[in-house]
Motif scaffolding. Structure first.
Motif, PDB file in Angstrom:
ATOM      1  N   GLY A 495       0.796  -1.229   0.000  1.00 15.44           N
ATOM      2  CA  GLY A 495       0.000   0.000   0.000  1.00 15.44           C
ATOM      3  C   GLY A 495       0.822   1.269   0.000  1.00 15.44           C
ATOM      4  N   LEU A 496       1.691   1.372   0.993  1.00 11.70           N
ATOM      5  CA  LEU A 496       2.403   2.626   1.200  1.00 11.70           C
ATOM      6  C   LEU A 496       3.374   2.928   0.065  1.00 11.70           C
ATOM      7  CD1 LEU A 496       2.034   4.510   3.472  1.00 11.70           C
ATOM      8  CD2 LEU A 496       3.822   3.365   4.747  1.00 11.70           C
ATOM      9  N   PHE A 497       4.197   1.929  -0.287  1.00  9.88           N
ATOM     10  CA  PHE A 497       5.271   2.187  -1.238  1.00  9.88           C
ATOM     11  C   PHE A 497       4.773   2.626  -2.624  1.00  9.88           C
ATOM     12  CE2 PHE A 497       8.212   0.701  -4.509  1.00  9.88           C
ATOM     13  CZ  PHE A 497       9.298   1.509  -4.204  1.00  9.88           C
ATOM     14  N   PRO A 498       3.762   1.929  -3.224  1.00  3.37           N
ATOM     15  CA  PRO A 498       3.329   2.368  -4.551  1.00  3.37           C
ATOM     16  C   PRO A 498       2.858   3.823  -4.551  1.00  3.37           C
ATOM     17  CG  PRO A 498       2.349   0.262  -4.014  1.00  3.37           C
ATOM     18  CD  PRO A 498       3.033   0.739  -2.783  1.00  3.37           C
ATOM     19  N   MET A 542      -3.088   6.910   2.018  1.00  4.14           N
ATOM     20  CA  MET A 542      -1.748   6.873   2.585  1.00  4.14           C
ATOM     21  C   MET A 542      -1.781   7.071   4.089  1.00  4.14           C
ATOM     22  SD  MET A 542       1.541   9.038   1.836  1.00  4.14           S
ATOM     23  CE  MET A 542       1.693   9.587   3.485  1.00  4.14           C
ATOM     24  N   ALA A 543      -2.635   8.003   4.538  1.00  5.76           N
ATOM     25  CA  ALA A 543      -2.730   8.246   5.972  1.00  5.76           C
ATOM     26  C   ALA A 543      -3.196   6.984   6.687  1.00  5.76           C
ATOM     27  CB  ALA A 543      -3.691   9.401   6.236  1.00  5.76           C
ATOM     28  N   LEU A 544      -4.131   6.253   6.066  1.00  4.17           N
ATOM     29  CA  LEU A 544      -4.622   5.021   6.696  1.00  4.17           C
ATOM     30  C   LEU A 544      -3.504   3.987   6.811  1.00  4.17           C
ATOM     31  CD1 LEU A 544      -7.134   3.393   7.699  1.00  4.17           C
ATOM     32  CD2 LEU A 544      -7.129   2.381   5.422  1.00  4.17           C
ATOM     33  N   PHE A 545      -2.768   3.785   5.699  1.00  2.00           N
ATOM     34  CA  PHE A 545      -1.671   2.822   5.744  1.00  2.00           C
ATOM     35  C   PHE A 545      -0.678   3.203   6.826  1.00  2.00           C
ATOM     36  CE2 PHE A 545      -2.420   2.490   0.941  1.00  2.00           C
ATOM     37  CZ  PHE A 545      -3.441   1.574   1.141  1.00  2.00           C
ATOM     38  N   ALA A 546      -0.340   4.481   6.851  1.00  2.82           N
ATOM     39  CA  ALA A 546       0.652   4.942   7.821  1.00  2.82           C
ATOM     40  C   ALA A 546       0.152   4.684   9.228  1.00  2.82           C
ATOM     41  CB  ALA A 546       0.935   6.417   7.609  1.00  2.82           C
ATOM     42  N   GLU A 547      -1.148   4.901   9.436  1.00  3.70           N
ATOM     43  CA  GLU A 547      -1.675   4.745  10.781  1.00  3.70           C
ATOM     44  C   GLU A 547      -1.660   3.269  11.201  1.00  3.70           C
ATOM     45  OE1 GLU A 547      -5.371   6.735  11.360  1.00  3.70           O
ATOM     46  OE2 GLU A 547      -5.709   5.656  13.232  1.00  3.70           O
ATOM     47  N   PRO A 567       3.297 -10.186  14.356  1.00  8.06           N
ATOM     48  CA  PRO A 567       4.329 -10.707  13.463  1.00  8.06           C
ATOM     49  C   PRO A 567       5.361  -9.631  13.152  1.00  8.06           C
ATOM     50  CG  PRO A 567       2.299 -10.271  12.274  1.00  8.06           C
ATOM     51  CD  PRO A 567       2.001 -10.058  13.712  1.00  8.06           C
ATOM     52  N   PRO A 568       6.578 -10.051  12.789  1.00  5.64           N
ATOM     53  CA  PRO A 568       7.636  -9.077  12.544  1.00  5.64           C
ATOM     54  C   PRO A 568       7.365  -8.293  11.260  1.00  5.64           C
ATOM     55  CG  PRO A 568       8.339 -11.252  11.912  1.00  5.64           C
ATOM     56  CD  PRO A 568       7.003 -11.419  12.542  1.00  5.64           C
ATOM     57  N   GLY A 569       8.146  -7.257  11.053  1.00  6.51           N
ATOM     58  CA  GLY A 569       8.076  -6.497   9.805  1.00  6.51           C
ATOM     59  C   GLY A 569       6.786  -5.719   9.698  1.00  6.51           C
ATOM     60  N   ASN A 570       6.341  -5.542   8.461  1.00  5.29           N
ATOM     61  CA  ASN A 570       5.177  -4.716   8.246  1.00  5.29           C
ATOM     62  C   ASN A 570       3.937  -5.545   7.980  1.00  5.29           C
ATOM     63  OD1 ASN A 570       6.509  -2.061   8.281  1.00  5.29           O
ATOM     64  ND2 ASN A 570       7.668  -2.993   6.615  1.00  5.29           N
ATOM     65  N   GLN A 571       3.977  -6.836   8.404  1.00  2.22           N
ATOM     66  CA  GLN A 571       2.833  -7.708   8.131  1.00  2.22           C
ATOM     67  C   GLN A 571       1.649  -7.292   8.978  1.00  2.22           C
ATOM     68  OE1 GLN A 571       3.067  -9.620   5.720  1.00  2.22           O
ATOM     69  NE2 GLN A 571       5.238  -9.835   5.446  1.00  2.22           N
ATOM     70  N   LEU A 572       0.492  -7.222   8.323  1.00  4.69           N
ATOM     71  CA  LEU A 572      -0.720  -6.813   9.013  1.00  4.69           C
ATOM     72  C   LEU A 572      -1.703  -7.972   8.945  1.00  4.69           C
ATOM     73  CD1 LEU A 572      -2.048  -4.150  10.151  1.00  4.69           C
ATOM     74  CD2 LEU A 572      -3.161  -4.026   7.935  1.00  4.69           C
ATOM     75  N   LEU A 573      -2.170  -8.405  10.110  1.00  7.75           N
ATOM     76  CA  LEU A 573      -3.110  -9.525  10.118  1.00  7.75           C
ATOM     77  C   LEU A 573      -4.522  -8.993   9.932  1.00  7.75           C
ATOM     78  CD1 LEU A 573      -1.617 -11.721  12.935  1.00  7.75           C
ATOM     79  CD2 LEU A 573      -1.572 -12.103  10.469  1.00  7.75           C
ATOM     80  N   VAL A 574      -5.127  -9.361   8.793  1.00  5.87           N
ATOM     81  CA  VAL A 574      -6.408  -8.782   8.433  1.00  5.87           C
ATOM     82  C   VAL A 574      -7.483  -9.125   9.457  1.00  5.87           C
ATOM     83  CG1 VAL A 574      -8.177  -8.746   6.669  1.00  5.87           C
ATOM     84  CG2 VAL A 574      -5.790  -8.844   6.035  1.00  5.87           C
ATOM     85  N   LEU A 589      -6.943   0.239  -0.767  1.00  2.00           N
ATOM     86  CA  LEU A 589      -6.114  -0.552  -1.672  1.00  2.00           C
ATOM     87  C   LEU A 589      -6.660  -0.485  -3.094  1.00  2.00           C
ATOM     88  CD1 LEU A 589      -5.270  -3.596   0.571  1.00  2.00           C
ATOM     89  CD2 LEU A 589      -3.707  -1.857  -0.276  1.00  2.00           C
ATOM     90  N   GLN A 590      -7.978  -0.352  -3.221  1.00  5.00           N
ATOM     91  CA  GLN A 590      -8.525  -0.176  -4.564  1.00  5.00           C
ATOM     92  C   GLN A 590      -8.063   1.140  -5.178  1.00  5.00           C
ATOM     93  OE1 GLN A 590     -12.619  -0.934  -3.776  1.00  5.00           O
ATOM     94  NE2 GLN A 590     -12.421  -3.123  -4.206  1.00  5.00           N
ATOM     95  N   VAL A 591      -7.994   2.186  -4.353  1.00  6.52           N
ATOM     96  CA  VAL A 591      -7.461   3.462  -4.839  1.00  6.52           C
ATOM     97  C   VAL A 591      -6.025   3.273  -5.317  1.00  6.52           C
ATOM     98  CG1 VAL A 591      -6.844   5.818  -4.199  1.00  6.52           C
ATOM     99  CG2 VAL A 591      -8.951   4.826  -3.355  1.00  6.52           C
ATOM    100  N   VAL A 592      -5.250   2.485  -4.539  1.00  5.20           N
ATOM    101  CA  VAL A 592      -3.864   2.229  -4.934  1.00  5.20           C
ATOM    102  C   VAL A 592      -3.817   1.528  -6.287  1.00  5.20           C
ATOM    103  CG1 VAL A 592      -1.770   0.949  -4.361  1.00  5.20           C
ATOM    104  CG2 VAL A 592      -3.030   2.143  -2.584  1.00  5.20           C
ATOM    105  N   ASN A 593      -4.701   0.546  -6.481  1.00  2.00           N
ATOM    106  CA  ASN A 593      -4.737  -0.153  -7.766  1.00  2.00           C
ATOM    107  C   ASN A 593      -5.013   0.802  -8.923  1.00  2.00           C
ATOM    108  OD1 ASN A 593      -4.010  -2.734  -7.660  1.00  2.00           O
ATOM    109  ND2 ASN A 593      -6.055  -3.599  -7.401  1.00  2.00           N
ATOM    110  N   GLU A 594      -5.969   1.688  -8.717  1.00  2.00           N
ATOM    111  CA  GLU A 594      -6.319   2.662  -9.750  1.00  2.00           C
ATOM    112  C   GLU A 594      -5.110   3.557 -10.049  1.00  2.00           C
ATOM    113  OE1 GLU A 594      -8.782   3.210 -11.676  1.00  2.00           O
ATOM    114  OE2 GLU A 594      -8.170   5.213 -12.378  1.00  2.00           O
TER     115      GLU A 594
END
Lengths: 607, 205
Positions: A495-498, A542-547, A567-574, A589-594
């Motif tokens: 999410g964040l990087f793209p 982006m603000a959501l991902f960052a949060e 979990p380690p790293g940036n893994q997010l458990l849905v 994430l749909q916005v990111v895809n667009e």
């Protein structure tokens, strides 16, 4: 003809002969919009009086909005402090076309020497201005923090003495829990026993450690509900002249708020941390202040302060800490020849917790700095002690690769741009986010201009540059729902990087000098490259991902570590998210895809 | 042109020889006069001011301002415009002295002014009998510069050439209108606006 009112401050402080001398030496000049009249840390040749137009005072080390320190319009004097101090603290830049009167610096100094009242006027303004700045920097958030905190954010677990407990048991419990008071219950009513009550009982009333403690309890309590504002709790403590209130939910005590807790809660606010950073005059004090940042972030998050403001505030505080550390480590003379940059997320002002230290140094071509490597190594070590971990990619000033003169950097940029492989593109990307924090800040503008000159027009380079933004797939399945792999989804890659990198590529093409992603989005809208609605959605995403990421990092910081829950790293458990958060995440994430689709059309990344 | 050559030949080696040298291009002089009338053949000088323009800056403080002794033709009508009464000019200096000071101040620098021909005509009328030559300085006419600019922007329009209007259009504050020094300062600022090269202090004329 000098069309100035000499009866106004500060000129009314001059006597007639000095006014005449001033009049005879004044010059007038036009400056077009956007011209830098006075560069930060440079000496000034003139004191300026605005006749018409507007001049901005900027702190180039701060993010765009926080850096706007003042506006000078008709009749205002600026540059006086710069002349008196020998150099300017901030950058003065014309906002619109401006007509100024110029007073030569030498004459101004003479006037100050010969007319003490005139000089005092400017000295007083310096003191007043410093105070104003400190208040302004933290102002908004402090007030919000003070007004919005609720009782349940600050209360402690109640310590209840079992029925029939003795004085000895009470003392033991207080000591064990490091508390000042405990609760007792009698006939369904709640009472409180404080340390003072125990002392009174033992000394004045002749109780023994084995006596029951119940007789010492006070049953007239000051009570508050848990969702009351903390501020109100403080007010009722003051009104009833007590040092604690009991938090009651219905008829059940759920917590105690002590006066000391309230005070320390408020004192962890940004304002205080900011002040501590400013006051720190040695490394220990600075590292104490620096260690309080996570606490501050947690408080901000708890109050639901918008991500963007939290980022700006933290960027400003981190910038000040690094800048101070630089001043402590590097000798004064050398500070004028170099410019310390923070890169990557820190440069974009989006690093909230200290994740790593990405920094670099530009020197002017005249710099002579024999112990440079030694100083830089020490600086990196210092940041380490301040809690900034090493950069895993070794992008630090202790690495000679990231230190160089303006012409070295120019050569590096053109080498990287020519290489065109992934590593070189990564380096360029890191460099584009550079933000100055200490030293000669205008050197960064030169560097950025070089970057733009080399890269902005080169479509093939831009295409290569933008390609990594498609490298990681968005964690959505074919039907547009969230993927739920067992190890969680990587919020940074997915999410964040793209978003960050795509916006960065577009900014490079459009020669946008802002470094923050949100600020860049605004500029892209202004330039007509994105429609305002889409840009806003991207910003929100982006603000959501960052949060989400920040919350995870905070949880990890609390030491719960590597278990299944965190979990380690940036893994997010849905599955650990609430339904609302999951919906928000999916939409984002749909916005990111667009956005990725648009990027791929724009930079021809289909192949 | 021919007249200037002849005068240069005649006076080039005299006490005013430096006036005939080619200017070095670093400085200009904004010039303005207040007179008793609008007819250059009869109007008499009341006051004259010159403001240096140096490296893109208007040296407003370093200006020269001269008030002359009240001339015979000072009457109510012109006093209404420049507001210099006979009493104000009681301290004024004689024409000859004023001319000497003015020449020493402006030297060979190019002169800038709004309708500067009028001012030159009046000054020259005094200069000819006194010293035997006219001001040899190159001249920059602001109204011509402005007309050229406006013509470039809207070829069919007729520009409004009133001093206040032009100043307003250029974004120049009108400082002390109808005082020689104020008008000269305004003219100097207008020059900076009309000639952006000069305003940055890079180019000359």
């Amino acid at each position: 003809m000098i069309d100035l009112d000499f009866e106004q401050l500060p000129f009314s402080l001059l006597d007639e002969p000095h006014r005449e001398r001033l009049k005879a030496a004044m010059e007038m000049a036009f400056f077009e919009a956007g011209k830098v009249l006075l560069e930060a840390r440079r000496p000034s040749d003139y004191v300026y009086v605005v006749h018409k137009g507007a001049v901005l005072e900027l702190d180039p080390t701060l993010p765009a909005d926080a850096g706007r320190l003042g506006v000078y319009t008709a009749g205002d004097v600026f540059g006086a402090l710069s002349v008196l101090n020998g150099r300017s603290r901030y950058r003065f830049i014309t906002e619109e076309e401006t007509l100024c009167y110029l007073i030569p610096a030498a004459l101004f100094k003479t006037l100050c020497e010969e007319q003490p009242a005139f000089a005092d006027h400017f000295r007083q303004r310096l003191a007043g201005k410093n105070r104003l700045l400190a208040e302004r920097r933290e102002g908004g958030v402090t007030m919000a923090g003070f007004m919005l905190a609720r009782v349940h954010q600050c209360m402690r677990e109640p310590l209840v003495l079992p029925t029939g407990g003795t004085v000895q048991q009470a003392v033991a419990a207080l000591n064990q829990r490091q508390a000042d008071s405990l609760l007792v219950e009698r006939d369904g009513r709640v009472g409180v026993i404080t340390k003072t009550d125990l002392l009174r009982g033992l000394v004045d009333e002749g109780l023994t450690p084995a006596s029951p403690a119940l007789s010492l309890a006070t049953f007239r309590l000051v009570k508050v509900p848990p969702d009351e504002y903390l501020f109100a709790a403080l007010v009722s403590m003051t009104r009833h002249e007590v040092e604690r209130v009991v938090v009651m939910e219905g008829r059940k005590p759920v917590g105690v708020v002590e006066l000391t807790d309230v005070l320390s809660f408020f004192s962890s606010r940004s304002y205080v941390v900011g002040l501590e950073v400013e006051r720190a005059d040695n490394l220990e004090a600075l590292s104490l202040a620096s260690a309080r940042l996570p606490e501050l972030i947690r408080a901000l998050m708890a109050q639901g302060v918008k991500m963007r403001f939290a980022m700006d505030l933290l960027a400003a505080l981190n910038g000040r800490i690094i800048s101070k550390a630089f001043q402590f480590v590097v000798p004064e003379a050398s500070q004028d020849h170099g410019c310390l940059l923070v890169l990557g997320s820190e440069g974009r002002g989006e690093q909230i917790l200290k994740t790593d230290q990405d920094n670099a140094l530009i020197l002017d071509d005249a710099a002579h700095w024999p112990d440079r490597d030694e100083h830089m190594r020490r600086f990196t070590e210092t940041l380490l002690t301040l809690g900034y971990p090493r950069c895993p990619g070794n992008i630090m000033v202790s690495n000679p690769e990231w230190v160089g003169s303006v012409s070295d950097w120019r050569a590096k940029v053109s080498r990287w741009a020519g290489q065109g492989d992934d590593a070189a593109m990564m380096n360029l990307a890191i460099l584009i986010d550079a933000h100055p924090v200490a030293g000669r800040t205008e050197l960064v503008d030169t560097l950025r201009e070089t970057l733009f000159q080399r890269c902005s027009g080169d479509q093939i380079l831009l295409s290569r540059f933008a390609r990594p933004s498609l490298k990681f797939s968005t964690p959505l399945n074919w039907f547009g729902a969230l993927k739920k792999p067992d190890q969680g989804i990587d919020i940074k890659k997915g999410g964040l990087f793209p978003v960050v990198h795509g916006v960065r590529a577009m900014s490079l093409e459009q020669r946008i000098t802002e470094t923050g992603t949100l600020a860049r989005l605004e500029k892209l809208v202004d330039a007509g490259q994105l429609d305002a609605g889409f840009a806003e959605e991207l910003g929100e995403a982006m603000a959501l991902f960052a949060e989400l990421r920040l919350r995870q990092q905070l949880a990890r910081l609390e030491g719960e570590g590597q278990d299944r829950e965190h979990p380690p790293g940036n893994q997010l458990l849905v599955e650990r998210l609430s339904a609302l958060e999951r919906d928000l995440l999916r939409d984002s994430l749909q916005v990111v895809n667009e956005f990725k689709k648009r990027l791929s059309r724009r930079f021809h990344l289909e192949y | 042109m021919l007249k200037r050559l002849v005068q240069k030949r005649r006076h080039g080696n005299g006490p005013y020889g430096h006036l005939f040298q080619a200017p070095d291009g670093h400085e200009l002089m904004a010039l303005d006069c207040e007179t008793t009338g609008l007819d250059p053949r009869r109007a008499e000088l009341v006051s004259v001011a010159a403001v240096p323009i140096r490296g893109g800056r208007v040296c407003a403080g370093a200006a020269l301002e001269l008030h002359l002794a009240a001339p015979a033709s000072l009457d109510g009508e012109s006093i209404c415009i420049h507001r210099l009464r006979g009493v104000d000019l009681a301290q004024g200096i004689q024409v000859r002295e004023a001319l000497e000071k003015l020449l020493a101040f402006i030297g060979n620098r190019p002169l800038v002014g709004w309708c500067v021909d009028f001012d030159l005509a009046v000054i020259n009328r005094y200069l000819r009998p006194a010293l035997g030559f006219e001001l040899p300085n190159p001249v920059v006419e602001l109204s011509a510069l402005f007309r050229k600019r406006e013509h470039y922007r809207s070829p069919n329009g007729l520009p409004d050439l009133r001093f206040e209007q032009v100043a307003g259009k250029l974004g120049v504050p009108v400082i002390g209108r109808h005082t020689a020094r104020g008008d000269a300062t305004t003219a100097a600022l207008m020059y900076l606006k009309l000639n952006p090269m000069a305003a940055t202090g890079q180019g000359d004329l």
